[in-house]
Motif scaffolding. Structure first.
Motif, PDB file in Angstrom:
ATOM      1  N   ASN A 145       3.339  -4.382   3.954  1.00 42.48           N
ATOM      2  CA  ASN A 145       3.964  -3.130   4.377  1.00 42.48           C
ATOM      3  C   ASN A 145       3.772  -2.108   3.257  1.00 42.48           C
ATOM      4  N   ILE A 146       2.788  -1.213   3.410  1.00 41.50           N
ATOM      5  CA  ILE A 146       2.424  -0.320   2.310  1.00 41.50           C
ATOM      6  C   ILE A 146       3.533   0.665   1.966  1.00 41.50           C
ATOM      7  N   LEU A 147       4.464   0.936   2.886  1.00 40.28           N
ATOM      8  CA  LEU A 147       5.545   1.879   2.599  1.00 40.28           C
ATOM      9  C   LEU A 147       6.556   1.321   1.605  1.00 40.28           C
ATOM     10  N   GLU A 148       6.537   0.019   1.393  1.00 50.56           N
ATOM     11  CA  GLU A 148       7.454  -0.602   0.433  1.00 50.56           C
ATOM     12  C   GLU A 148       6.921  -0.567  -0.994  1.00 50.56           C
ATOM     13  N   HIS A 149       5.675  -0.177  -1.177  1.00 51.55           N
ATOM     14  CA  HIS A 149       5.046  -0.280  -2.490  1.00 51.55           C
ATOM     15  C   HIS A 149       4.756   1.118  -3.034  1.00 51.55           C
ATOM     16  N   ILE A 150       5.707   1.636  -3.799  1.00 49.92           N
ATOM     17  CA  ILE A 150       5.638   3.012  -4.297  1.00 49.92           C
ATOM     18  C   ILE A 150       5.359   3.066  -5.800  1.00 49.92           C
ATOM     19  N   TYR A 151       5.114   1.907  -6.408  1.00 51.99           N
ATOM     20  CA  TYR A 151       4.910   1.865  -7.853  1.00 51.99           C
ATOM     21  C   TYR A 151       3.413   1.765  -8.158  1.00 51.99           C
ATOM     22  N   ARG A 152       2.948   2.645  -9.012  1.00 53.90           N
ATOM     23  CA  ARG A 152       1.520   2.771  -9.313  1.00 53.90           C
ATOM     24  C   ARG A 152       1.250   2.409 -10.770  1.00 53.90           C
ATOM     25  N   GLU A 153       0.207   1.628 -10.972  1.00 57.73           N
ATOM     26  CA  GLU A 153      -0.183   1.259 -12.330  1.00 57.73           C
ATOM     27  C   GLU A 153      -0.712   2.482 -13.078  1.00 57.73           C
ATOM     28  N   PRO A 154      -0.364   2.623 -14.366  1.00 57.98           N
ATOM     29  CA  PRO A 154      -0.896   3.742 -15.150  1.00 57.98           C
ATOM     30  C   PRO A 154      -2.367   3.520 -15.490  1.00 57.98           C
ATOM     31  N   PHE A 188     -14.175 -10.146   6.336  1.00 62.27           N
ATOM     32  CA  PHE A 188     -14.674 -11.517   6.254  1.00 62.27           C
ATOM     33  C   PHE A 188     -13.524 -12.433   5.863  1.00 62.27           C
ATOM     34  N   GLY A 189     -13.788 -13.725   5.919  1.00 65.40           N
ATOM     35  CA  GLY A 189     -12.806 -14.709   5.466  1.00 65.40           C
ATOM     36  C   GLY A 189     -11.569 -14.788   6.334  1.00 65.40           C
ATOM     37  N   GLY A 190     -11.682 -14.448   7.624  1.00 67.85           N
ATOM     38  CA  GLY A 190     -10.519 -14.525   8.503  1.00 67.85           C
ATOM     39  C   GLY A 190      -9.438 -13.532   8.153  1.00 67.85           C
ATOM     40  N   TYR A 191      -9.797 -12.370   7.642  1.00 71.70           N
ATOM     41  CA  TYR A 191      -8.845 -11.330   7.217  1.00 71.70           C
ATOM     42  C   TYR A 191      -7.822 -11.061   8.324  1.00 71.70           C
ATOM     43  N   ASN A 192      -6.523 -11.186   7.996  1.00 76.27           N
ATOM     44  CA  ASN A 192      -5.489 -11.069   9.030  1.00 76.27           C
ATOM     45  C   ASN A 192      -4.329 -10.183   8.588  1.00 76.27           C
ATOM     46  N   ASN A 193      -4.605  -9.200   7.735  1.00 77.05           N
ATOM     47  CA  ASN A 193      -3.581  -8.288   7.238  1.00 77.05           C
ATOM     48  C   ASN A 193      -3.352  -7.181   8.283  1.00 77.05           C
ATOM     49  N   ALA A 194      -2.729  -7.562   9.394  1.00 79.51           N
ATOM     50  CA  ALA A 194      -2.632  -6.668  10.547  1.00 79.51           C
ATOM     51  C   ALA A 194      -1.713  -5.476  10.294  1.00 79.51           C
ATOM     52  N   LEU A 195      -0.584  -5.697   9.626  1.00 76.32           N
ATOM     53  CA  LEU A 195       0.377  -4.613   9.424  1.00 76.32           C
ATOM     54  C   LEU A 195      -0.221  -3.514   8.545  1.00 76.32           C
ATOM     55  N   GLN A 196      -0.804  -3.883   7.426  1.00 78.15           N
ATOM     56  CA  GLN A 196      -1.391  -2.875   6.541  1.00 78.15           C
ATOM     57  C   GLN A 196      -2.538  -2.138   7.232  1.00 78.15           C
ATOM     58  N   PHE A 197      -3.326  -2.856   8.019  1.00 77.02           N
ATOM     59  CA  PHE A 197      -4.441  -2.214   8.703  1.00 77.02           C
ATOM     60  C   PHE A 197      -3.945  -1.172   9.706  1.00 77.02           C
ATOM     61  N   ALA A 198      -2.950  -1.536  10.525  1.00 79.46           N
ATOM     62  CA  ALA A 198      -2.408  -0.581  11.494  1.00 79.46           C
ATOM     63  C   ALA A 198      -1.767   0.614  10.793  1.00 79.46           C
ATOM     64  N   GLN A 199      -1.010   0.366   9.741  1.00 73.47           N
ATOM     65  CA  GLN A 199      -0.391   1.458   8.992  1.00 73.47           C
ATOM     66  C   GLN A 199      -1.452   2.397   8.414  1.00 73.47           C
ATOM     67  N   THR A 200      -2.499   1.814   7.848  1.00 75.84           N
ATOM     68  CA  THR A 200      -3.563   2.611   7.241  1.00 75.84           C
ATOM     69  C   THR A 200      -4.290   3.446   8.283  1.00 75.84           C
TER      70      THR A 200
END
Length: 465
Positions: free
Chosen positions: A371-380, A210-222
């Motif tokens: 780009n999900i491959l750039e985000h390797i840091y996880r919250e504890p 909804f809301g005009g979601y346009n996160n195309a790169l993350q969607f394709a990667q996922t």
């Protein structure tokens, strides 16, 4: 000279007369031929069947996936036979809790095998031709978060005398007026047969776009990560999305991995963009998220062995086994009677980037999204804060679900250990005050690098991005 002119005049007059007589003959002939051909407005010949026979109202497919119930503020979504409850007909609906009223089911069969059942019609359930009308029972799901409209089950009841027609029914509609069937829309009753083998082993139900979601790169990667861990099917309920995501949706639909279910909830109600009524207001919780999740369970009950219920920016990742199939083989051996497995959610802040820029690839720079491959840091984990879970289920063991837990299920519920399986959720941080060195490094997605990057490139190229 005078005689020549007279002869010429006589010749012209004779030729003209012959020409007129010829055309009169042609006109009479055409008129006779037309009189022998029936006009479009004339009565059809009795020995010629109509080219397009008129369907009875219960065989006309609804034009929307959300259908108003006449004489009420309620809506019906889809209908299923539930064999776990003795073959009861369950209509997944959206009910206004503040305006409850008597509702009735109109059930129709395809054939004339219900003649005997009609002959014994009781005063409580009338039958008319191939249809019967009976009392409906409304059961509102417990998690409505205070919103006036919420996901509900409308159960169609029957009497002993109507049982034969009830079992044969293929179509159903809900109405507030049991004395008329005018202007009613009928739903096809699905899941008539119990199946032991399934087209898909793992299907993901994504509740809403909804809301005009346009996160195309993350969607394709996922989507490409889904393939690598063993997902064969993804179902998305789409209210609205941006133009680039629309291109990606079309690509995966053509490919056969994706089913997009139109979900025009904003055409009928004012959706809330959050989950708390006191904060976010609106008619219904989060664009009807719970209606779509429950609908997906029944839609794929006999199509998929397992369902994953998560959001579009989440990946339920089997850390210990690498593949979902190996994960579930192990879990089912350890918990043979369980059909619900709760997976912990873990946040990977999209504000923190991997330092080397290893996956900051030039071909992805113009594609909108994360780009999900750039985000390797996880919250504890936070010890005093509840960590919400998402669900991996056997749909035949679940009757109703909420977002983070099931509401009614058959068998025990298992919380899967963190080191066995957890959710990779790349989004805005929940602990934004933490510096990078206070976060945990998690490079699980990098294990798929060699196969993942070429498949992402191909998906983006095929999508026109």
């Amino acid at each position: 000279m005078m005689q020549r002119k007279l002869a010429l005049l006589v010749g012209i007059t004779t030729f003209t007369l012959l020409l007129v007589l010829r055309w009169e003959h042609v006109i009479r002939l055409v008129s006779l031929m037309r009189s022998e051909i029936p006009s479009a407005e004339s009565e059809p010949q009795t020995d010629q069947p109509s080219a397009e026979p008129t369907l009875p109202p219960w065989q006309r497919a609804p034009t929307e996936t959300i259908t108003p119930i006449p004489g009420s503020r309620h809506f019906m979504v889809s209908a299923f036979k539930d064999h776990r409850r003795g073959g009861v007909i369950r209509v997944i609906s959206i009910i206004c809790r503040q305006e409850l009223q008597p509702l009735y089911c109109v059930l129709c069969a395809n054939d004339d095998a219900n003649t005997d059942a009609n002959a014994n019609a009781s005063p409580n359930a009338k039958a008319n031709g191939r249809c019967m009308t009976s009392q409906a029972k409304v059961d509102i799901h417990s998690d409505h978060f205070g919103f006036p409209f919420h996901t509900s089950d409308v159960f169609c009841t029957t009497t002993t005398s109507q049982q034969a027609l009830y079992e044969q029914a293929s179509y159903v509609s809900i109405t507030s007026d049991k004395n008329t069937t005018d202007n009613m829309t009928f739903l096809t009753i699905q899941n008539h047969e119990i199946k032991e083998s399934f087209k898909y082993k793992f299907t993901i139900c994504i509740s809403n776009l909804f809301g005009g979601y346009n996160n195309a790169l993350q969607f394709a990667q996922t989507m490409e990560v889904y393939k690598l861990i063993g997902v064969q099917r993804v179902v998305i309920y789409n209210t609205s999305c941006g133009p680039d995501v629309e291109k990606v949706l079309r690509y995966y639909s053509r490919e056969g991995m994706l089913e997009v279910v139109p979900w025009p909830i904003d055409k009928f109600l004012t959706p809330s963009t959050g989950w708390r009524y006191d904060l976010h207001h609106g008619d219904i919780h989060y664009y009807g998220q719970l209606a779509t999740l429950n609908e997906c369970i029944y839609r794929y009950m006999y199509q998929s062995k397992y369902l994953l219920l998560n959001d579009i920016d989440e990946i339920i990742m089997p850390y210990k086994h690498g593949k979902l199939e190996k994960l579930m083989d192990t879990l089912q051996q350890q918990h043979p009677n369980a059909g619900v497995f709760r997976i912990e959610n873990h946040i990977f802040p999209k504000t923190q980037f991997e330092d080397t820029g290893r996956f900051r690839l030039p071909q992805w720079r113009r594609v909108p999204g994360v780009n999900i491959l750039e985000h390797i840091y996880r919250e504890p984990d936070r010890k005093n804060v509840f960590n919400p879970t998402k669900l991996l289920i056997d749909p035949r063991r679940v009757e109703r679900t909420s977002v983070h837990s099931t509401l009614n299920q058959f068998g025990p519920v298992v919380i899967v250990p963190f080191d066995v399986c957890r959710i990779i959720h790349v989004r805005a941080p929940l602990q934004g005050h933490l510096a990078k060195d206070q976060l945990l490094v998690d490079k699980k997605l990098w294990e798929f690098e060699k196969r993942l990057i070429p498949s992402i490139d191909n998906a983006l190229n095929q999508s026109g991005l």
